[in-house]
Design a protein around this motif. Structure first.
Motif, PDB file in Angstrom:
ATOM      1  N   ILE A   2     -66.983  57.016  36.482  1.00  0.00           N
ATOM      2  CA  ILE A   2     -66.549  58.392  36.221  1.00  0.00           C
ATOM      3  C   ILE A   2     -66.178  58.503  34.739  1.00  0.00           C
ATOM      4  N   THR A   3     -66.717  59.534  34.093  1.00  0.00           N
ATOM      5  CA  THR A   3     -66.362  59.794  32.692  1.00  0.00           C
ATOM      6  C   THR A   3     -65.705  61.169  32.613  1.00  0.00           C
ATOM      7  N   PHE A  25     -64.686  68.088  31.655  1.00  0.00           N
ATOM      8  CA  PHE A  25     -66.055  67.774  32.053  1.00  0.00           C
ATOM      9  C   PHE A  25     -66.014  66.399  32.711  1.00  0.00           C
ATOM     10  N   ILE A  26     -66.450  66.352  33.975  1.00  0.00           N
ATOM     11  CA  ILE A  26     -66.412  65.067  34.693  1.00  0.00           C
ATOM     12  C   ILE A  26     -67.835  64.692  35.102  1.00  0.00           C
ATOM     13  N   GLU A  27     -68.289  63.554  34.579  1.00  0.00           N
ATOM     14  CA  GLU A  27     -69.621  63.065  34.923  1.00  0.00           C
ATOM     15  C   GLU A  27     -69.468  61.845  35.828  1.00  0.00           C
ATOM     16  N   TYR A  28     -70.311  61.753  36.868  1.00  0.00           N
ATOM     17  CA  TYR A  28     -70.187  60.613  37.787  1.00  0.00           C
ATOM     18  C   TYR A  28     -71.570  60.085  38.129  1.00  0.00           C
ATOM     19  N   THR A  29     -71.639  58.769  38.348  1.00  0.00           N
ATOM     20  CA  THR A  29     -72.948  58.135  38.523  1.00  0.00           C
ATOM     21  C   THR A  29     -73.186  57.647  39.950  1.00  0.00           C
ATOM     22  N   SER A  30     -72.133  57.669  40.774  1.00  0.00           N
ATOM     23  CA  SER A  30     -72.300  57.111  42.114  1.00  0.00           C
ATOM     24  C   SER A  30     -71.687  58.029  43.164  1.00  0.00           C
ATOM     25  N   VAL A  31     -72.282  57.990  44.334  1.00  0.00           N
ATOM     26  CA  VAL A  31     -71.751  58.766  45.457  1.00  0.00           C
ATOM     27  C   VAL A  31     -70.321  58.323  45.762  1.00  0.00           C
ATOM     28  N   ASP A  32     -70.012  57.046  45.516  1.00  0.00           N
ATOM     29  CA  ASP A  32     -68.663  56.537  45.799  1.00  0.00           C
ATOM     30  C   ASP A  32     -67.604  57.100  44.856  1.00  0.00           C
ATOM     31  N   ASP A  33     -68.036  57.714  43.750  1.00  0.00           N
ATOM     32  CA  ASP A  33     -67.069  58.311  42.813  1.00  0.00           C
ATOM     33  C   ASP A  33     -66.524  59.642  43.349  1.00  0.00           C
ATOM     34  N   ILE A  34     -67.267  60.259  44.254  1.00  0.00           N
ATOM     35  CA  ILE A  34     -66.940  61.648  44.610  1.00  0.00           C
ATOM     36  C   ILE A  34     -65.563  61.805  45.284  1.00  0.00           C
ATOM     37  N   VAL A  65     -63.028  73.018  35.534  1.00  0.00           N
ATOM     38  CA  VAL A  65     -63.633  71.686  35.498  1.00  0.00           C
ATOM     39  C   VAL A  65     -65.136  71.811  35.773  1.00  0.00           C
ATOM     40  N   VAL A  66     -65.927  71.169  34.946  1.00  0.00           N
ATOM     41  CA  VAL A  66     -67.380  71.124  35.186  1.00  0.00           C
ATOM     42  C   VAL A  66     -67.719  69.748  35.743  1.00  0.00           C
ATOM     43  N   LEU A  67     -68.299  69.714  36.937  1.00  0.00           N
ATOM     44  CA  LEU A  67     -68.708  68.447  37.555  1.00  0.00           C
ATOM     45  C   LEU A  67     -70.194  68.247  37.302  1.00  0.00           C
ATOM     46  N   HIS A  68     -70.531  67.072  36.810  1.00  0.00           N
ATOM     47  CA  HIS A  68     -71.932  66.822  36.444  1.00  0.00           C
ATOM     48  C   HIS A  68     -72.407  65.530  37.093  1.00  0.00           C
ATOM     49  N   SER A  69     -73.303  65.658  38.065  1.00  0.00           N
ATOM     50  CA  SER A  69     -73.815  64.477  38.765  1.00  0.00           C
ATOM     51  C   SER A  69     -74.849  63.743  37.922  1.00  0.00           C
ATOM     52  N   LYS A  70     -74.655  62.432  37.863  1.00  0.00           N
ATOM     53  CA  LYS A  70     -75.678  61.554  37.253  1.00  0.00           C
ATOM     54  C   LYS A  70     -76.100  60.539  38.308  1.00  0.00           C
ATOM     55  N   SER A 180     -74.415  65.253  46.944  1.00  0.00           N
ATOM     56  CA  SER A 180     -74.647  63.896  46.420  1.00  0.00           C
ATOM     57  C   SER A 180     -76.135  63.536  46.432  1.00  0.00           C
ATOM     58  N   ALA A 181     -76.868  64.007  47.446  1.00  0.00           N
ATOM     59  CA  ALA A 181     -78.298  63.664  47.542  1.00  0.00           C
ATOM     60  C   ALA A 181     -79.033  64.685  48.408  1.00  0.00           C
ATOM     61  N   VAL A 182     -80.339  64.705  48.261  1.00  0.00           N
ATOM     62  CA  VAL A 182     -81.176  65.584  49.089  1.00  0.00           C
ATOM     63  C   VAL A 182     -82.307  64.750  49.671  1.00  0.00           C
ATOM     64  N   GLU A 183     -82.588  64.939  50.960  1.00  0.00           N
ATOM     65  CA  GLU A 183     -83.727  64.255  51.591  1.00  0.00           C
ATOM     66  C   GLU A 183     -84.881  65.249  51.713  1.00  0.00           C
ATOM     67  N   PHE A 184     -86.055  64.795  51.279  1.00  0.00           N
ATOM     68  CA  PHE A 184     -87.257  65.629  51.358  1.00  0.00           C
ATOM     69  C   PHE A 184     -88.248  64.968  52.301  1.00  0.00           C
ATOM     70  N   ASP A 185     -88.931  65.777  53.104  1.00  0.00           N
ATOM     71  CA  ASP A 185     -89.975  65.249  53.981  1.00  0.00           C
ATOM     72  C   ASP A 185     -91.340  65.536  53.372  1.00  0.00           C
TER      73      ASP A 185
END
Ligand code: EPU
Length: 350
Positions: A2-3, A25-34, A65-70, A180-185
């Motif tokens: 988390i940054t 501004f909060i940037e995060y790289t992992s689902v576990d950060d959420i 606060v701006v949340l930015h997923s990485k 955190s993620a999207v599943e596509f078929d």
């Protein structure tokens, strides 16, 4: 990881390239950060999820606060009979994902090639182009629910998808979910969709049977480049307005007005029948009003696709863009009796 950064300029994070500051501004790289981030968001704290910033107009500094997923993970699962499920982190660039899938011979996302923005935002906005919408291929949307403090997998049928719309855009949900993620078929079995107007013209008599998803992607990028500005070169947020849906009497009024403006006896108004009425391209209405190229300060209506407002000088202010937006809305309303609504989300207070 988390940054956290304070008081940063969001210019690099919005494709309009508008100067606007945010408090945090909060940037995060992992689902576990959420969960850790969620625990620091107070109940009265304003926050937004910012993806590629390709559908946002910061009309002022943002006091929140701006949340930015990485989150950039991509997983692939073969389900049998050619079906392939792709799970992509919310921070993955949608176009990079599409390129990878098309290169691997996976069908389903190729018509959305060239759309700026990230996977998470595409699921919120239900991005669409050339006869395909994200919801046609989404299986589930994975998010952290701030109301229950748990991760949930929301099936596509419960996402409330409509034209550039989803339940994630409802005001009560904006502060509820962090995707955190999207599943596509997708599928290895060919399913080319090349019937959409300008696409059909490009493919001519080409037989569907010989196509690959990569070929379709290449043609779509060519078609888009002819009409839409390259966001790395000239600031814009793609289509600024939604295409309006009207009833029969308004449609007839539009036709009569178009005849009056052009001095012709009969004008063919482009339209598509949809479940709740008749959809008219806003670009056509704006064009008929002679607004192509109209300038307000540093902002302008894009000549090749008047549905797009651009930061022409690179130094346009949000005020210039809003002034141009209002001018377009007022002119189209006065000419055709149709109110255009922005597709671009306005953040902050004018
Ligand atoms: N038109 C004009 N003058 C122009 C350009 C277009 O009159 O200078 C008219 C033509 O009649 C044309 C019609 O507008 O046939 C439609 O144009 P286009 O095919 O470019 O589609 P659109 O309805 O304007 C939508 C999406 C785009 C997407 C394209 C292609 C919305 C709000 N926009 O535009 O999405 O790329 O279809 O599928 O639905 C975006 O959302 O950022 C975006 C670019």
């Amino acid at each position: 990881m988390i940054t956290r950064l304070n008081d940063i300029n969001l210019r690099p994070y919005n494709t309009f390239r508008i100067d606007a500051k945010c408090s945090q501004f909060i940037e995060y790289t992992s689902v576990d950060d959420i969960p850790a981030i969620a625990s620091t968001l107070g109940p009265d704290m304003d926050f937004i999820n910012l993806g590629g910033g390709s559908n946002m107009l910061f009309v002022s500094d943002y006091n929140g606060v701006v949340l930015h997923s990485k989150i950039l993970d991509i997983e692939m699962e073969h389900l049998g009979n050619g079906a392939v499920r792709i799970k992509a982190g919310s921070g993955v660039s949608m176009d990079e994902l599409i390129e990878r899938c098309a290169t691997s011979g996976l069908w389903g996302l190729e018509n959305l090639s060239g759309i700026p923005g990230n996977v998470g935002a595409s699921a919120v906005q239900n991005v669409g182009a050339y006869g395909v919408e994200a919801c046609d291929v989404i299986h589930t949307v994975e998010c952290f629910d701030l109301q229950t403090n748990r991760f949930v997998k929301i099936p596509v049928g419960e996402c409330g998808y409509g034209y550039r719309n989803s339940m994630f855009k409802n005001s009560e949900n904006k502060r509820r979910f962090i995707i955190s993620a999207v599943e596509f078929d997708l599928s290895t079995i060919p399913t080319p969709k090349i019937g959409y107007g300008s696409l059909a013209e490009e493919f001519g008599n080409c037989s569907d049977g010989n196509l690959t998803p990569l070929q379709i992607r290449d043609v779509i990028i060519k078609v888009r480049n002819k009409k839409l500005p390259e966001v790395d070169e000239i600031g814009s947020a793609g289509s600024f307005f939604k295409n309006p849906v009207v009833d029969k009497s308004i449609f007839e009024h539009i036709r009569e007005q178009a005849c009056r403006i052009t001095g012709q006896n009969d004008v063919i108004v482009p339209h598509y029948d949809v479940s709740d009425g008749i959809k008219i391209p806003a670009a056509w209405l704006i064009d008929r009003c002679g607004l192509k190229g109209t300038v307000c300060g540093g902002a302008a209506v894009w000549d090749n696709q008047p549905l797009v407002i651009v930061n022409k000088t690179g130094n346009a202010s949000a005020k210039d863009i809003v002034e141009l937006e209002n001018k377009i809305i007022e002119t189209v309303e006065a000419t055709f009796g149709v109110t255009l609504h922005p597709e671009v989300e306005h953040i902050g207070i004018i």
